[in-house]
Design a protein around this motif. Structure first.
Motif, PDB file in Angstrom:
ATOM      1  N   SER A  14      23.394  35.830  -9.672  1.00 52.06           N
ATOM      2  CA  SER A  14      22.277  35.669 -10.603  1.00 52.06           C
ATOM      3  C   SER A  14      22.309  36.759 -11.676  1.00 52.06           C
ATOM      4  N   GLY A  15      22.110  36.345 -12.914  1.00 50.46           N
ATOM      5  CA  GLY A  15      22.061  37.319 -14.011  1.00 50.46           C
ATOM      6  C   GLY A  15      23.417  37.691 -14.574  1.00 50.46           C
ATOM      7  N   LYS A  49      25.711  33.197 -16.876  1.00 46.92           N
ATOM      8  CA  LYS A  49      26.127  31.790 -16.858  1.00 46.92           C
ATOM      9  C   LYS A  49      25.348  30.961 -17.875  1.00 46.92           C
ATOM     10  N   THR A  50      24.024  31.106 -17.815  1.00 47.74           N
ATOM     11  CA  THR A  50      23.194  30.339 -18.752  1.00 47.74           C
ATOM     12  C   THR A  50      23.503  30.744 -20.193  1.00 47.74           C
ATOM     13  N   THR A  51      23.680  32.037 -20.386  1.00 47.17           N
ATOM     14  CA  THR A  51      23.984  32.528 -21.726  1.00 47.17           C
ATOM     15  C   THR A  51      25.295  31.921 -22.233  1.00 47.17           C
TER      16      THR A  51
HETATM   17  N1  LIG Z   1      16.229  35.642 -23.773  1.00 51.58           N
HETATM   18  C1  LIG Z   1      16.612  36.748 -23.118  1.00 51.58           C
HETATM   19  N2  LIG Z   1      16.030  37.924 -23.390  1.00 51.58           N
HETATM   20  C2  LIG Z   1      16.397  39.051 -22.750  1.00 51.58           C
HETATM   21  N3  LIG Z   1      17.347  39.097 -21.824  1.00 51.58           N
HETATM   22  C3  LIG Z   1      17.979  37.960 -21.499  1.00 51.58           C
HETATM   23  C4  LIG Z   1      17.641  36.722 -22.122  1.00 51.58           C
HETATM   24  N4  LIG Z   1      18.421  35.744 -21.607  1.00 51.58           N
HETATM   25  C5  LIG Z   1      19.201  36.356 -20.708  1.00 51.58           C
HETATM   26  N5  LIG Z   1      18.951  37.680 -20.630  1.00 51.58           N
HETATM   27  C6  LIG Z   1      19.621  38.648 -19.766  1.00 51.58           C
HETATM   28  O1  LIG Z   1      21.006  38.387 -19.802  1.00 51.58           O
HETATM   29  C7  LIG Z   1      21.581  38.432 -18.519  1.00 51.58           C
HETATM   30  C8  LIG Z   1      22.255  37.120 -18.193  1.00 51.58           C
HETATM   31  O2  LIG Z   1      21.289  36.104 -18.136  1.00 51.58           O
HETATM   32  P1  LIG Z   1      21.639  34.591 -17.783  1.00 51.58           P
HETATM   33  O3  LIG Z   1      20.388  33.817 -17.899  1.00 51.58           O
HETATM   34  O4  LIG Z   1      22.783  34.156 -18.603  1.00 51.58           O
HETATM   35  O5  LIG Z   1      22.075  34.739 -16.250  1.00 51.58           O
HETATM   36  P2  LIG Z   1      22.497  33.581 -15.228  1.00 51.58           P
HETATM   37  O6  LIG Z   1      23.872  33.882 -14.797  1.00 51.58           O
HETATM   38  O7  LIG Z   1      22.242  32.257 -15.804  1.00 51.58           O
HETATM   39  O8  LIG Z   1      21.509  33.873 -14.010  1.00 51.58           O
HETATM   40  P3  LIG Z   1      20.855  32.825 -12.972  1.00 51.58           P
HETATM   41  O9  LIG Z   1      21.918  32.423 -12.037  1.00 51.58           O
HETATM   42  O10 LIG Z   1      19.796  33.637 -12.296  1.00 51.58           O
HETATM   43  O11 LIG Z   1      20.303  31.695 -13.774  1.00 51.58           O
HETATM   44  C9  LIG Z   1      20.454  38.805 -17.562  1.00 51.58           C
HETATM   45  O12 LIG Z   1      20.540  40.179 -17.306  1.00 51.58           O
HETATM   46  C10 LIG Z   1      19.197  38.503 -18.333  1.00 51.58           C
HETATM   47  O13 LIG Z   1      18.202  39.430 -17.998  1.00 51.58           O
END
Ligand SMILES: Nc1ncnc2c1ncn2[C@@H]1O[C@H](COP(=O)(O)OP(=O)(O)OP(=O)(O)O)[C@@H](O)[C@H]1O
Ligand SMILES: [Mg+2]
Lengths: 285, 257
Positions: free
Chosen positions: A55-56, A59-61
């Motif tokens: 998590s974090g 991936k979503t980014t």
């Molecule tokens: N809009 C935003 N503003 C500030 N920080 C962000 C934002 N979007 C993502 N982050 C930060 O960027 C990092 C990656 O976020 P992301 O959402 O891509 O993680 P993820 O791999 O999708 O996690 P998960 O599996 O929990 O969904 C995290 O540390 C998050 O706090």
């Protein structure tokens, strides 16, 4: 959806490519966090790429950067040879379902089709077709608030599929489904993908799901690609024989171990330094 | 909840409301007996006064006068406030520049402007309408603006991902999402507008229902005075119930099957 896939590009260039992409966010406190850290990734047409990681880890980014919803500070993103722009070329299944609460289920899907050259009647027909595919034709006139979480997730899935995009970006699309529905949806997605062969980026927390669906599993950690594995298993992989095969089990154990280590050993992780084995011993003592 | 249970509930509420009115009448009647007769008229006296006022036509003409002022001022406020609030929310720079002035103006007691308004617009229809307008316009602007600002970022991003442009996102996501806020603003504006109608009629040329209030209040004709008060209350009820009807129509998607 795949016709014209190579249009305007040199044959052999990847459908999606990221080169040295860095994306930072400023947290409310002013502190910077690096979501993508100089990441490079290339994905060919017609492949199913699973993305796993703690998590974090970004991936979503990665998905949001891939279709141009957000622009990275550094590096280059190319989708079909061009800088990506949000639009019907990509279908996005969001982690939170993001259905429009004041539109009925069918109209929610039609909303995503409005940028396509379709008549209202064609939009309706297509919306109903994909609703039927996810088993929800009977609730087409309901509002999202009237559906269960799993049903909402399937509506969101149908909405992305209905666009018939060249690239499908799916952010844990099956996370809130029960095991049976989940497998049904996996099969449905496989069938659609084998017919249309879009590029799929599929984020999941389930190693099993990644191995059942994907040609390639990309392991992410700390905003980078840590591992990139071809999955050599024969398709279809839904039967017990494949899941019980040595190759499957070996890959599964490997990925599990990597992710577990990442979660426990990454200083940026929420669970850094915890030792679940010790905790368990303590609990049983 | 199924619709039968819902309609049974509606009936129960209606019945309880009628019961409550009965209770109020009873309390009123007891009060009229115990407090010195001149101050609180009995319900029966008030009813007689109402019939008298109605027969003379004074109630109707005052009502018409007040409703004209109220309707014009409130209508004008809606026409100005909703577009302005939407614009302030849509064009962030404009909103940032203007919002502090809107808040300042809405915090100033509007009565403070009445002498100035009289100097500028006189004592007639324009002045009265403007006083109503000034009261009703602020809550509608502020709530419409707030409604646009709180637009669901996730839905906006979803719409963006489908390729929707700014205009379509505003019309299909932001605007419908702001509607509950707009309705709240309309409701507040309706109440303040009604108050200001009476204030205007008391402070400028004495006329309408506010005028009757001051005449009967000053001459201690309490039965007639009560008739006017009840008429004003009735206007308030009708307007807010109408707005509630609009709201529940717009928010059908919130309801269970
Ligand atoms: N809009 C935003 N503003 C500030 N920080 C962000 C934002 N979007 C993502 N982050 C930060 O960027 C990092 C990656 O976020 P992301 O959402 O891509 O993680 P993820 O791999 O999708 O996690 P998960 O599996 O929990 O969904 C995290 O540390 C998050 O706090
Ligand atoms: Mg995520």
């Amino acid at each position: 959806m795949a016709q014209g896939a190579t249009q305007g590009r040199e044959p052999g260039t990847p459908r999606l490519s990221l080169q040295g992409v860095t994306k930072r966010f400023t947290r409310p406190g002013g502190e910077q966090s690096v979501a993508l850290n100089n990441i490079s990734l290339a994905c060919e047409d017609r492949t199913f790429v699973a993305i796993v990681g703690p998590s974090g880890c970004g991936k979503t980014t990665l998905l949001r950067v891939a279709n141009g919803l957000i622009r990275p500070e550094e590096g280059q993103v190319r989708l079909g040879g061009k800088a990506p722009r949000p639009g019907p070329e990509a279908g996005f299944v969001f982690q939170s379902f993001r259905l429009i609460p004041w539109l009925t289920v069918r109209r929610n899907i039609e909303f995503a089709l409005e940028e396509l050259p379709l008549s209202a009647a064609e939009r309706k027909e297509r919306a109903l077709h994909y609703l039927d595919l996810v088993g929800l034709a009977r609730v087409e006139g309901s509002y999202p608030a009237q559906l269960s979480g799993g049903m909402r997730q399937r509506v969101a899935l149908a909405r992305a599929l209905a666009v018939e995009p060249m690239i499908l970006l799916m952010d844990e699309p099956f996370a809130s489904l029960d095991a049976q529905t989940r497998e049904l949806m996996q099969m449905e997605l496989m069938a659609i993908w084998q017919r249309n062969r879009a590029l799929v980026l599929f984020v999941t927390h389930s190693v099993d799901e990644a191995l059942v669906l994907a040609d390639r599993v990309v392991l992410m950690g700390g905003g980078q690609v840590l591992d990139d594995i071809e999955v050599p298993l024969p398709r279809p992989r839904f039967g017990e024989e494949v899941r019980a095969s040595a190759a499957f089990l070996e890959l599964r154990a490997y990925l599990w171990g990597r992710i577990r280590d990442l979660v426990l050993s990454d200083p940026a992780s929420d669970f850094y330094g915890r030792d679940p084995a010790a905790a368990q011993k303590e609990a049983s003592a | 909840m199924d619709s039968r249970a819902l309609s049974e509930r509606t009936w129960l509420v209606a019945l309880a409301r009628v019961g409550f009115v009965g209770l109020l009448l009873l309390l009123w009647w007891i009060a009229s007996l115990s407090v010195s007769r001149n101050l609180i008229p009995a319900p029966s006296e008030t009813w007689a006064a109402a019939q008298r006022l109605f027969a003379e036509g004074r109630l109707q003409s005052a009502l018409l006068e007040s409703l004209t002022i109220y309707g014009s001022g409130y209508g004008l406020a809606i026409l100005v406030a909703i577009p302005l609030g939407l614009l302030m929310g849509a064009v962030r720079l404009l909103g940032r520049v203007l919002d502090i002035f809107v808040y300042a103006l809405s915090a100033t007691p509007r009565v403070a402007f009445i002498p100035l308004i009289i100097v500028l617009l006189g004592l007639g229809f324009e002045a009265k309408t403007f006083i109503v307008f000034l009261g009703a316009v602020m809550p509608i602007i502020i709530n419409t603006y707030a409604g646009v600002l709180q637009a669901d970022e996730e839905l906006v991003e979803m719409a963006r991902s489908t390729g929707a442009g700014r205009f379509r996102i505003f019309a299909r996501i932001v605007l419908p999402g702001a509607m509950p806020y707009v309705i709240v603003g309309l409701r507040l504006g309706a109440t303040i507008g009604l108050i200001n109608t009476v204030v205007a009629e008391l402070y400028t040329a004495v006329a309408g229902l506010g005028g009757l209030l001051s005449i009967y209040g000053n001459t201690f004709r309490m039965a007639e005075y009560f008739v006017v008060v009840l008429t004003l209350a009735a206007i308030g009820v009708v307007v807010t119930e109408l707005l509630r009807l609009v709201e529940s129509r717009l928010a059908r998607w919130k309801k269970d099957l």
